[in-house]
Write an enzyme that holds these catalytic residues in place. Structure first.
Site, PDB file in Angstrom:
ATOM      1  N   HIS A 106       0.830  -1.218   0.000  1.00  0.00           N
ATOM      2  CA  HIS A 106       0.000   0.000   0.000  1.00  0.00           C
ATOM      3  C   HIS A 106       0.864   1.268   0.000  1.00  0.00           C
ATOM      4  O   HIS A 106       2.018   1.252   0.421  1.00  0.00           O
ATOM      5  CB  HIS A 106      -0.888  -0.005   1.249  1.00  0.00           C
ATOM      6  CG  HIS A 106      -0.074  -0.026   2.523  1.00  0.00           C
ATOM      7  ND1 HIS A 106       0.523   1.096   3.037  1.00  0.00           N
ATOM      8  CD2 HIS A 106       0.281  -1.058   3.317  1.00  0.00           C
ATOM      9  CE1 HIS A 106       1.195   0.761   4.123  1.00  0.00           C
ATOM     10  NE2 HIS A 106       1.082  -0.546   4.319  1.00  0.00           N
ATOM     11  N   GLU A 210      -1.855  -7.381   7.410  1.00  0.00           N
ATOM     12  CA  GLU A 210      -0.522  -7.219   8.006  1.00  0.00           C
ATOM     13  C   GLU A 210      -0.376  -8.095   9.248  1.00  0.00           C
ATOM     14  O   GLU A 210      -1.381  -8.542   9.825  1.00  0.00           O
ATOM     15  CB  GLU A 210      -0.326  -5.728   8.352  1.00  0.00           C
ATOM     16  CG  GLU A 210       1.037  -5.356   8.935  1.00  0.00           C
ATOM     17  CD  GLU A 210       2.220  -5.727   8.050  1.00  0.00           C
ATOM     18  OE1 GLU A 210       2.381  -6.926   7.723  1.00  0.00           O
ATOM     19  OE2 GLU A 210       3.023  -4.833   7.721  1.00  0.00           O
TER      20      GLU A 210
END
Ligand code: NAG
Ligand code: NAG
Ligand code: NAG
Length: 354
Positions: A106, A210
């Site tokens: 990202h 994550e």
């Protein structure tokens, strides 16, 4: 409750629709096929490498499937032909599959900006467990303007490489459920002229998230919130309304064996259930590091907005898939006030309070 009870374990559930039935419920071994991308080579320096100025790192070379007619064809087109040859010729045996995974981190989020602002020790030991500081929110953070800019750079890259450089259109898109990834994927693939048979139809997968630390940036929003922000997203089966994995409220963070186990699980799921060869994944620095470990790729750290492609060979091997390691989470300490510092391997050094 254990994770395996919350989520259908990839590859174990017998579904009639599996695209790779021979691998269902079996153990799959992944290897990175080297010799196609600069990122596989020892002398490519991750910190300074930029996918956008290097055609994603695709090496200029010939393939056994090149012929007289392919002389002028773009490198990507010739590579794609070779990959489809590899798949056609091993499918007879049924125990091997190849896929090209293009994994993007990202763009910069507010938690990245805050870590730079406060410095890593103060971030890890104090600020990261708060939702924000009054001016900025970093619980399931959005992209900073710089982060949106990184996603738009990727958008320009894919636009031009699909149109003019023979880069194959992706057949599947996956994203982590965290907002910094859903937003990055949405911006990266917006307004691109895609063929009807290969639409941008992203699927949210829990296990591409994550590493689940106690930081609030690793706690995801509810399914309805994610859906409301980007209605175009689809969710994998079994995706729960609330985040049932984050354990920051009891100060417990995920440990590496657990993260690598779920990376293996999500890859197994994608390889068993999805027939696509060209796949886009939008994820995170730590999670892509874990995926690369499972794929047998060398360590390759990505800065925000960076992208790495991997030619993956998957083989069915003896044995059943590894079960979830227990314990998967361990206690993480913080301070009640910004710390003095933190020491590698020892953790936070808190300010003394009388
Ligand atoms: C491949 O060739 C092109 C055109 O000559 C060049 O721009 C590109 O940098 C080369 N890529 C690599 C990885 O050497
Ligand atoms: C909050 O953090 C941001 C960095 O994310 C920083 O720019 C801002 O100045 C901080 N606000 C306060 C009140 O310290
Ligand atoms: C998603 O992309 C669409 C099309 O570019 C855009 O209008 C929308 O604002 C984006 N949403 C988010 C949350 O980024």
């Amino acid at each position: 409750m254990k994770l395996s009870q919350l989520l259908p374990l990839a590859g174990l559930a017998a579904t009639a629709s599996a695209s790779w039935p021979e691998a269902q419920g079996k153990s799959i071994k992944y290897t990175t096929v080297q010799g196609y991308f600069l990122q596989d080579e020892a002398d490519t320096v991750p910190g300074t490498f930029d996918y956008a100025s290097s055609n994603l790192g695709l090496l200029n070379r010939t393939y056994p499937t090149d012929n007289d007619a392919s002389g002028d064809a773009p490198q990507w087109e010739r590579f794609a032909r070779w990959v489809s040859y590899l798949n056609r010729n091993c499918r007879n045996k049924g125990d091997v599959r190849y896929k090209v995974l293009v994994m993007g981190r990202h763009g910069e989020g507010w938690h990245n900006a805050a870590e730079s602002f406060y410095g890593t020790p103060a971030w890890n030991c104090y600020w990261s467990v708060l939702d924000g500081n009054g001016t900025t929110v970093w619980a399931d953070p959005l992209l900073t303007p710089a982060g949106s800019h990184e996603a738009l750079k990727a958008n320009a890259f894919f636009k031009s490489h699909f149109a003019d450089h023979g880069l194959p259109y992706f057949e599947s898109y996956y994203t982590s459920p965290l907002m910094r990834c859903t937003t990055t994927a949405n911006l990266t693939f917006a307004d691109i002229d895609l063929p009807e048979t290969r639409p941008f139809d992203p699927v949210v997968k829990e296990f591409f998230r994550e590493g689940i630390s106690i930081h609030t940036c690793d706690r995801r929003s509810s399914k309805s919130h994610i859906h409301a922000a980007i209605p175009a997203l689809r969710f994998e089966d079994g995706f729960t309304e609330e985040d049932e994995l984050w354990r920051g409220d009891v100060s417990e963070g995920e440990i590496q064996p657990h993260q690598d186990w779920r990376s293996q699980s999500v890859l197994d799921d994608v390889f068993v259930e999805d027939d696509a060869t060209w796949i886009s994944v939008t994820s995170h620095s730590g999670e892509i590091r874990s995926l690369l470990r499972v794929l047998g790729h060398r360590e390759f750290s990505l800065s925000t907005g960076q992208i790495i492609p991997v030619l993956v060979k998957a083989e069915v091997v003896e044995g059943t898939p590894t079960t979830e390691p227990l314990p998967g989470f361990t206690s993480e300490a913080t301070c009640d006030a910004p710390p003095v510092t933190s020491v590698a391997g020892q953790g936070c050094v808190c300010t003394q309070t009388a």
